[in-house]
Enzyme design. Sequence first.
Site, PDB file in Angstrom:
ATOM      1  N   TYR A 128       0.840  -1.207   0.000  1.00  0.00           N
ATOM      2  CA  TYR A 128       0.000   0.000   0.000  1.00  0.00           C
ATOM      3  C   TYR A 128       0.879   1.262   0.000  1.00  0.00           C
ATOM      4  O   TYR A 128       0.677   2.169  -0.812  1.00  0.00           O
ATOM      5  CB  TYR A 128      -0.931  -0.013   1.217  1.00  0.00           C
ATOM      6  CG  TYR A 128      -1.632   1.293   1.504  1.00  0.00           C
ATOM      7  CD1 TYR A 128      -2.680   1.738   0.703  1.00  0.00           C
ATOM      8  CD2 TYR A 128      -1.226   2.100   2.575  1.00  0.00           C
ATOM      9  CE1 TYR A 128      -3.313   2.943   0.964  1.00  0.00           C
ATOM     10  CE2 TYR A 128      -1.858   3.305   2.852  1.00  0.00           C
ATOM     11  CZ  TYR A 128      -2.895   3.724   2.043  1.00  0.00           C
ATOM     12  OH  TYR A 128      -3.516   4.926   2.298  1.00  0.00           O
ATOM     13  N   LYS A 132       1.202   4.187  -2.915  1.00  0.00           N
ATOM     14  CA  LYS A 132       0.899   5.606  -2.632  1.00  0.00           C
ATOM     15  C   LYS A 132       2.114   6.477  -2.951  1.00  0.00           C
ATOM     16  O   LYS A 132       1.974   7.601  -3.442  1.00  0.00           O
ATOM     17  CB  LYS A 132       0.470   5.794  -1.170  1.00  0.00           C
ATOM     18  CG  LYS A 132      -0.871   5.169  -0.807  1.00  0.00           C
ATOM     19  CD  LYS A 132      -2.056   5.792  -1.538  1.00  0.00           C
ATOM     20  CE  LYS A 132      -2.320   7.221  -1.110  1.00  0.00           C
ATOM     21  NZ  LYS A 132      -3.537   7.767  -1.784  1.00  0.00           N
ATOM     22  N   TRP A 153      -3.808   7.903  10.137  1.00  0.00           N
ATOM     23  CA  TRP A 153      -4.737   7.395  11.161  1.00  0.00           C
ATOM     24  C   TRP A 153      -6.067   8.178  11.156  1.00  0.00           C
ATOM     25  O   TRP A 153      -6.526   8.686  12.196  1.00  0.00           O
ATOM     26  CB  TRP A 153      -4.088   7.473  12.550  1.00  0.00           C
ATOM     27  CG  TRP A 153      -2.855   6.641  12.742  1.00  0.00           C
ATOM     28  CD1 TRP A 153      -1.998   6.165  11.802  1.00  0.00           C
ATOM     29  CD2 TRP A 153      -2.331   6.182  14.012  1.00  0.00           C
ATOM     30  NE1 TRP A 153      -0.985   5.451  12.397  1.00  0.00           N
ATOM     31  CE2 TRP A 153      -1.158   5.445  13.747  1.00  0.00           C
ATOM     32  CE3 TRP A 153      -2.739   6.337  15.339  1.00  0.00           C
ATOM     33  CZ2 TRP A 153      -0.396   4.854  14.762  1.00  0.00           C
ATOM     34  CZ3 TRP A 153      -1.970   5.765  16.344  1.00  0.00           C
ATOM     35  CH2 TRP A 153      -0.813   5.020  16.048  1.00  0.00           C
TER      36      TRP A 153
HETATM   37  N1  LIG Z   1      -7.821   6.109   6.186  1.00  0.00           N
HETATM   38  C1  LIG Z   1      -6.627   6.482   6.634  1.00  0.00           C
HETATM   39  O1  LIG Z   1      -6.286   6.296   7.816  1.00  0.00           O
HETATM   40  C2  LIG Z   1      -5.657   7.171   5.710  1.00  0.00           C
HETATM   41  C3  LIG Z   1      -4.394   7.510   6.198  1.00  0.00           C
HETATM   42  C4  LIG Z   1      -3.513   8.165   5.349  1.00  0.00           C
HETATM   43  C5  LIG Z   1      -3.878   8.478   4.049  1.00  0.00           C
HETATM   44  N2  LIG Z   1      -5.103   8.102   3.591  1.00  0.00           N
HETATM   45  C6  LIG Z   1      -5.451   8.455   2.200  1.00  0.00           C
HETATM   46  O2  LIG Z   1      -6.572   9.316   2.273  1.00  0.00           O
HETATM   47  C7  LIG Z   1      -7.381   9.170   1.106  1.00  0.00           C
HETATM   48  C8  LIG Z   1      -8.831   8.958   1.526  1.00  0.00           C
HETATM   49  O3  LIG Z   1      -8.903   7.771   2.299  1.00  0.00           O
HETATM   50  P1  LIG Z   1     -10.235   7.359   3.040  1.00  0.00           P
HETATM   51  O4  LIG Z   1      -9.898   7.011   4.426  1.00  0.00           O
HETATM   52  O5  LIG Z   1     -11.313   8.361   2.749  1.00  0.00           O
HETATM   53  O6  LIG Z   1     -10.545   5.985   2.264  1.00  0.00           O
HETATM   54  P2  LIG Z   1     -11.917   5.341   1.824  1.00  0.00           P
HETATM   55  O7  LIG Z   1     -12.996   5.670   2.783  1.00  0.00           O
HETATM   56  O8  LIG Z   1     -11.583   3.905   1.552  1.00  0.00           O
HETATM   57  O9  LIG Z   1     -12.221   6.090   0.469  1.00  0.00           O
HETATM   58  C9  LIG Z   1     -11.558   5.803  -0.723  1.00  0.00           C
HETATM   59  C10 LIG Z   1     -12.488   6.158  -1.841  1.00  0.00           C
HETATM   60  O10 LIG Z   1     -11.832   5.862  -3.082  1.00  0.00           O
HETATM   61  C11 LIG Z   1     -12.800   5.262  -3.921  1.00  0.00           C
HETATM   62  N3  LIG Z   1     -12.173   4.477  -4.973  1.00  0.00           N
HETATM   63  C12 LIG Z   1     -11.525   3.296  -4.880  1.00  0.00           C
HETATM   64  N4  LIG Z   1     -11.151   2.890  -6.110  1.00  0.00           N
HETATM   65  C13 LIG Z   1     -11.567   3.827  -6.982  1.00  0.00           C
HETATM   66  C14 LIG Z   1     -11.491   3.979  -8.380  1.00  0.00           C
HETATM   67  N5  LIG Z   1     -10.913   3.054  -9.172  1.00  0.00           N
HETATM   68  N6  LIG Z   1     -12.024   5.084  -8.945  1.00  0.00           N
HETATM   69  C15 LIG Z   1     -12.635   6.012  -8.188  1.00  0.00           C
HETATM   70  N7  LIG Z   1     -12.773   5.922  -6.859  1.00  0.00           N
HETATM   71  C16 LIG Z   1     -12.228   4.837  -6.266  1.00  0.00           C
HETATM   72  C17 LIG Z   1     -13.639   4.409  -2.989  1.00  0.00           C
HETATM   73  O11 LIG Z   1     -14.855   4.049  -3.593  1.00  0.00           O
HETATM   74  P3  LIG Z   1     -15.523   2.607  -3.263  1.00  0.00           P
HETATM   75  O12 LIG Z   1     -15.820   2.648  -1.787  1.00  0.00           O
HETATM   76  O13 LIG Z   1     -16.711   2.564  -4.139  1.00  0.00           O
HETATM   77  O14 LIG Z   1     -14.487   1.565  -3.611  1.00  0.00           O
HETATM   78  C18 LIG Z   1     -13.806   5.385  -1.830  1.00  0.00           C
HETATM   79  O15 LIG Z   1     -14.868   6.280  -2.078  1.00  0.00           O
HETATM   80  C19 LIG Z   1      -6.764   8.022   0.312  1.00  0.00           C
HETATM   81  O16 LIG Z   1      -5.973   8.562  -0.697  1.00  0.00           O
HETATM   82  C20 LIG Z   1      -5.897   7.300   1.333  1.00  0.00           C
HETATM   83  O17 LIG Z   1      -4.806   6.648   0.720  1.00  0.00           O
HETATM   84  C21 LIG Z   1      -6.004   7.469   4.393  1.00  0.00           C
END
Ligand SMILES: NC(=O)c1ccc[n+]([C@@H]2O[C@H](COP(=O)([O-])OP(=O)(O)OC[C@H]3O[C@@H](n4cnc5c(N)ncnc54)[C@H](OP(=O)(O)O)[C@@H]3O)[C@@H](O)[C@H]2O)c1
Length: 283
Positions: A128, A132, A153
């Site tokens: 992952y 990224k 987080w």
């Molecule tokens: N969560 C954390 O703790 C964390 C920490 C550091 C960085 N981040 C980064 O923050 C960002 C947002 O994360 P989040 O926590 O909001 O994650 P999330 O709730 O899993 O949201 C990710 C979104 O991306 C969509 N997605 C996946 N594949 C796709 C595709 N091929 N085309 C278009 N949309 C797609 C998903 O849609 P579906 O649900 O329909 O698949 C979902 O709406 C990401 O870039 C992640 O890497 C997250």
Amino acid sequence: MSKEKVLITGGTGQLGIDISEVLKGQQYDVYAFSREELDISNNSQVIEKLNKIKPDIVIHSAAYTKVDLAEENQDDAYLINAIGTRNVAVAADKIKAKLVYISTDYVFDGEKQGKYNEFDIPNPKNVYGRTKLAGENIVRDFHSEYFIVRTSWLYGENGSNFVKTMLLLAEKGVQIKVVNDQLGSPTYTIDVADKISELIKTQLYGIYHVTNSGSCTWYEFANKIFEYAQKKVNVEPVSSMEYTQIAKRPQNSVLDHMGLRLNNFPTMRNWENALIEFLLTKR
Ligand SMILES: NC(=O)c1ccc[n+]([C@@H]2O[C@H](COP(=O)([O-])OP(=O)(O)OC[C@H]3O[C@@H](n4cnc5c(N)ncnc54)[C@H](OP(=O)(O)O)[C@@H]3O)[C@@H](O)[C@H]2O)c1
């Protein structure tokens, strides 16, 4: 004056929803798309959508976020996080839209003593993190007016996250084991959304660490959740060795906010204050 248009990928994700809400409250025209409406791995769809809407700003929050599953599904993770990001970056550059790419603390290996700043060299430990980081490099290669926002987080009102999981487990009254040797910064999605709204009003492009201030282990985080939510729960601290997860995690992924500091942006509030507010306002 006409409103600026903002297009958000991953608009139905936990962060995407909050970015959308915050920007709608600030007189932007917001176009937040679900995966069904805009699949970033489909290059012609990305080009068509961006050319039609012509956003001034693209916030690229969509990602393959399943850290453990990514170990087995490398192709899917690279397709979305690297190739998908290439599609978004090239299309956004072509229409001269500013680009915000959301990245992660997992680009670092966690072996540093002390906080990672934006000039430290990434060295991800898991698939992952590598996908990224590939996305970050693609943004730097194919776009010129970008903000790379590394966060960590995350928790918020939408989607599933650690805070919600802990509260659910508390309801069940089960014994909970939580890792006590990984250090990081819990971060409220609303605070990331607020900071992004400050960044996009500038041309101070570059990499930014955007997390709540301070740090803790997951075990300490769990205890604070129960303390502030006034739940009596028996939490047992365990080591990463005892609590096996498929993907390796960094032991220390605390991020220094050097980018915000040197560019004179207001500091991020402490994670405990953010957590208290989240628990108070939670429906
Ligand atoms: N969560 C954390 O703790 C964390 C920490 C550091 C960085 N981040 C980064 O923050 C960002 C947002 O994360 P989040 O926590 O909001 O994650 P999330 O709730 O899993 O949201 C990710 C979104 O991306 C969509 N997605 C996946 N594949 C796709 C595709 N091929 N085309 C278009 N949309 C797609 C998903 O849609 P579906 O649900 O329909 O698949 C979902 O709406 C990401 O870039 C992640 O890497 C997250």
